[in-house]
Scaffold this motif. Structure first.
Motif, PDB file in Angstrom:
ATOM      1  N   PHE A   1       0.851  -1.191   0.000  1.00 26.87           N
ATOM      2  CA  PHE A   1       0.000   0.000   0.000  1.00 26.87           C
ATOM      3  C   PHE A   1       0.885   1.238   0.000  1.00 26.87           C
ATOM      4  O   PHE A   1       1.901   1.293   0.701  1.00 26.87           O
ATOM      5  CB  PHE A   1      -0.892   0.017   1.242  1.00 26.87           C
ATOM      6  CG  PHE A   1      -1.797  -1.178   1.371  1.00 26.87           C
ATOM      7  CD1 PHE A   1      -3.138  -1.100   1.036  1.00 26.87           C
ATOM      8  CD2 PHE A   1      -1.303  -2.397   1.834  1.00 26.87           C
ATOM      9  CE1 PHE A   1      -3.975  -2.200   1.165  1.00 26.87           C
ATOM     10  CE2 PHE A   1      -2.126  -3.501   1.964  1.00 26.87           C
ATOM     11  CZ  PHE A   1      -3.463  -3.401   1.616  1.00 26.87           C
ATOM     12  N   THR A   2       0.477   2.263  -0.769  1.00 30.23           N
ATOM     13  CA  THR A   2       1.275   3.480  -0.873  1.00 30.23           C
ATOM     14  C   THR A   2       0.454   4.702  -0.476  1.00 30.23           C
ATOM     15  O   THR A   2      -0.770   4.641  -0.325  1.00 30.23           O
ATOM     16  CB  THR A   2       1.823   3.655  -2.300  1.00 30.23           C
ATOM     17  OG1 THR A   2       0.751   3.497  -3.253  1.00 30.23           O
ATOM     18  CG2 THR A   2       2.886   2.615  -2.598  1.00 30.23           C
TER      19      THR A   2
ATOM     20  N   ASP B   1       6.751  -9.083  -5.639  1.00 34.93           N
ATOM     21  CA  ASP B   1       7.810  -9.906  -5.067  1.00 34.93           C
ATOM     22  C   ASP B   1       8.704  -8.942  -4.311  1.00 34.93           C
ATOM     23  O   ASP B   1       9.372  -8.095  -4.910  1.00 34.93           O
ATOM     24  CB  ASP B   1       8.565 -10.625  -6.192  1.00 34.93           C
ATOM     25  CG  ASP B   1       9.695 -11.506  -5.678  1.00 34.93           C
ATOM     26  OD1 ASP B   1      10.618 -10.966  -5.026  1.00 34.93           O
ATOM     27  OD2 ASP B   1       9.672 -12.716  -5.932  1.00 34.93           O
ATOM     28  N   TRP B   2       8.695  -9.042  -2.960  1.00 34.58           N
ATOM     29  CA  TRP B   2       9.392  -8.048  -2.140  1.00 34.58           C
ATOM     30  C   TRP B   2      10.901  -8.097  -2.399  1.00 34.58           C
ATOM     31  O   TRP B   2      11.510  -9.156  -2.411  1.00 34.58           O
ATOM     32  CB  TRP B   2       9.115  -8.307  -0.674  1.00 34.58           C
ATOM     33  CG  TRP B   2       9.574  -7.195   0.230  1.00 34.58           C
ATOM     34  CD1 TRP B   2      10.638  -7.206   1.070  1.00 34.58           C
ATOM     35  CD2 TRP B   2       8.979  -5.904   0.361  1.00 34.58           C
ATOM     36  NE1 TRP B   2      10.746  -6.003   1.729  1.00 34.58           N
ATOM     37  CE2 TRP B   2       9.740  -5.185   1.309  1.00 34.58           C
ATOM     38  CE3 TRP B   2       7.881  -5.281  -0.234  1.00 34.58           C
ATOM     39  CZ2 TRP B   2       9.419  -3.881   1.691  1.00 34.58           C
ATOM     40  CZ3 TRP B   2       7.567  -3.984   0.130  1.00 34.58           C
ATOM     41  CH2 TRP B   2       8.322  -3.294   1.079  1.00 34.58           C
ATOM     42  N   GLY B   3      11.462  -6.926  -2.599  1.00 32.94           N
ATOM     43  CA  GLY B   3      12.886  -6.821  -2.916  1.00 32.94           C
ATOM     44  C   GLY B   3      13.141  -6.768  -4.398  1.00 32.94           C
ATOM     45  O   GLY B   3      14.180  -6.259  -4.829  1.00 32.94           O
TER      46      GLY B   3
ATOM     47  N   THR C   1      10.201   1.997   0.789  1.00 31.20           N
ATOM     48  CA  THR C   1      10.514   3.399   0.531  1.00 31.20           C
ATOM     49  C   THR C   1       9.618   4.288   1.391  1.00 31.20           C
ATOM     50  O   THR C   1       8.624   3.815   1.966  1.00 31.20           O
ATOM     51  CB  THR C   1      10.289   3.721  -0.953  1.00 31.20           C
ATOM     52  OG1 THR C   1       8.879   3.610  -1.232  1.00 31.20           O
ATOM     53  CG2 THR C   1      11.061   2.763  -1.844  1.00 31.20           C
ATOM     54  N   PRO C   2       9.903   5.598   1.496  1.00 35.95           N
ATOM     55  CA  PRO C   2       9.046   6.503   2.266  1.00 35.95           C
ATOM     56  C   PRO C   2       7.615   6.574   1.738  1.00 35.95           C
ATOM     57  O   PRO C   2       6.707   6.984   2.469  1.00 35.95           O
ATOM     58  CB  PRO C   2       9.751   7.860   2.118  1.00 35.95           C
ATOM     59  CG  PRO C   2      11.181   7.515   1.886  1.00 35.95           C
ATOM     60  CD  PRO C   2      11.147   6.264   1.062  1.00 35.95           C
ATOM     61  N   ASP C   3       7.409   6.160   0.498  1.00 36.63           N
ATOM     62  CA  ASP C   3       6.069   6.213  -0.091  1.00 36.63           C
ATOM     63  C   ASP C   3       5.192   5.044   0.351  1.00 36.63           C
ATOM     64  O   ASP C   3       3.981   5.088   0.206  1.00 36.63           O
ATOM     65  CB  ASP C   3       6.193   6.210  -1.625  1.00 36.63           C
ATOM     66  CG  ASP C   3       4.873   6.532  -2.309  1.00 36.63           C
ATOM     67  OD1 ASP C   3       4.219   7.509  -1.900  1.00 36.63           O
ATOM     68  OD2 ASP C   3       4.494   5.792  -3.236  1.00 36.63           O
TER      69      ASP C   3
END
Length: 409
Positions: free
Chosen positions: A258-259, A268-270, A276-278
């Motif tokens: 979620f952003t 796929d994480w990574g 990130t800050p977003d």
């Protein structure tokens, strides 16, 4: 003089004395009582009994706390979760496995529910403010389609444009009496919010409540369940929300991300996403079951270690999943007789380029859409699949598991 009577004989063993008329206790029972009194006089026995008493009190308190915890989980679900939390997961899995073998999903037959959403969703008569994304009818895996099967129907609109659509279809050509549902959510018109659960991920400074409380329901269009318990090793990932983490965000884990702009994607994480800050929220669960638009062979292998020990992955049970399409829509699919393969096939056929499995088994899954006609500040929840176990207002109350809420932008 008479002859004197002989003296009464006296037994040297009191245990063998006959019962007097005033003592109805049989000799053998008196012997048992004496043995019990002797055992109770032993220090070791008293210590063991004290330990059992302490354990029994703790057990009653522990299970009682689980039964009294916030949320609308059933007694069976609460006891099963308590058992898993106390290292009894293999016992629960064995019992569920035996139940499945005794009552496997029916082969053949026809659906007993209509292949259209319940609750008569109202079609918008407002001129669309945005051109809707055209959706092709889903192809039924069961063969020639039944009336309405695979046809997209509007469940919710935003400014006259269909934003939330649903379709029903039979998930394979064997379990033809069961119906799965697929929902399509247009992110141009919708925003997504991750919510924690009271028990999973548990208490924390999340900044978001474990429900959709009054005052936060205007514009609510849908809600759907999250994944496995974060603490389960087979979940293979963590939970992140507004700067707080439970578990560990794991590279390679399938992730619902979620952003800040209210959008969500499956990654796929990574590889496809990082912290990130977003990023405002991450819900990881297992591995991708659709990647680059294709279903990997891994969905058919390592079914227990890869897809959870809660009823083996190869079995046809209630399952749910979420994916993202090439045009940015979020897709949710669920149903009562799905294997990992058939769930993945549904998500791929709906256009997902990446998709992940969420939770499984009937106690945990649900998708609701909301009808605002009577009261826009408190829309009426409706089950997408009428035979889902959880009530339609599940997320209007505090819930034990995390979930996603979907609002109009």
């Amino acid at each position: 003089m008479g002859i004197p009577a002989p003296p009464e004989s006296v037994s040297e063993n009191p245990a063998e004395e006959p019962s007097s008329p005033s003592d109805p206790t049989p000799p053998q029972r008196r012997k048992r009582f004496r043995r019990i009194r002797h055992l109770l006089s032993l220090r070791t026995v008293r210590a063991i009994l004290a330990l059992f008493a302490v354990f029994f009190v703790w057990l009653c308190w522990s299970i009682g706390s689980a039964l009294a915890a916030p949320g609308d989980d059933s007694v069976v679900a609460r006891v099963a979760e308590w058992a898993r939390d106390h290292h009894l997961g293999p016992v629960v899995t064995f019992l569920e496995d035996q139940q499945y073998k005794a009552n496997p999903p029916k082969i053949g037959g026809k659906p007993t529910i209509a292949l259209a959403p319940d609750g008569s969703p109202v079609q918008s008569t407002t001129k669309p403010a945005m051109k809707p994304i055209p959706l092709a009818r889903l192809v039924s895996p069961a063969g020639p389609p039944l009336p309405n099967e695979g046809t997209w129907q509007t469940l919710g609109s935003v400014n006259g444009t269909p934003a939330l659509l649903g379709a029903f279809l039979r998930p394979d050509n064997e379990h033809t009496s069961y119906v799965a549902a697929v929902a399509s959510m247009d992110q141009r018109l919708l925003r997504f919010s991750l919510h924690p659960g009271e028990q999973d991920p548990g208490p924390g400074n999340w900044g978001v409540p474990p429900s959709v409380p009054p005052g936060q329901r205007t514009g609510l269009l849908a809600t759907f369940n999250g994944g496995f318990k974060v603490s389960d090793a087979e979940a293979q990932g963590g939970f992140y929300l507004n700067g707080v983490t439970r578990g560990t965000l794991t590279d390679g884990a399938a992730s619902l991300v979620f952003t800040k702009d209210g959008k969500a994607t499956v990654a796929d994480w990574g590889r496809d996403a990082t912290l990130t800050p977003d990023v405002t929220g991450v819900r990881q669960n297992l591995k991708l079951i659709v990647d680059h638009g294709k279903v990997p062979d891994s969905v058919d292998t390592n079914v227990e270690s890869g897809w959870g020990l809660t009823i083996a992955g190869k079995y046809f049970v209630w399952r749910s999943g979420v994916g993202v399409t090439g045009d940015g829509r979020l897709i949710f699919a669920y149903g009562p007789a799905l294997s990992v393969r058939t769930l993945a096939d549904l998500l791929a056929s709906a256009g997902c380029v990446r998709a992940m499995q969420l939770d499984i088994n009937p106690a945990w899954m649900s998708f609701q859409y909301y009808q605002p006609q009577s009261d826009p500040t408190n829309p009426t929840p409706v089950k997408l699949l009428p035979d889902q176990e959880r009530p339609a207002n599940r997320y209007y109350e505090s819930t034990s598991r995390d979930f996603t809420a979907v609002y109009a932008r």
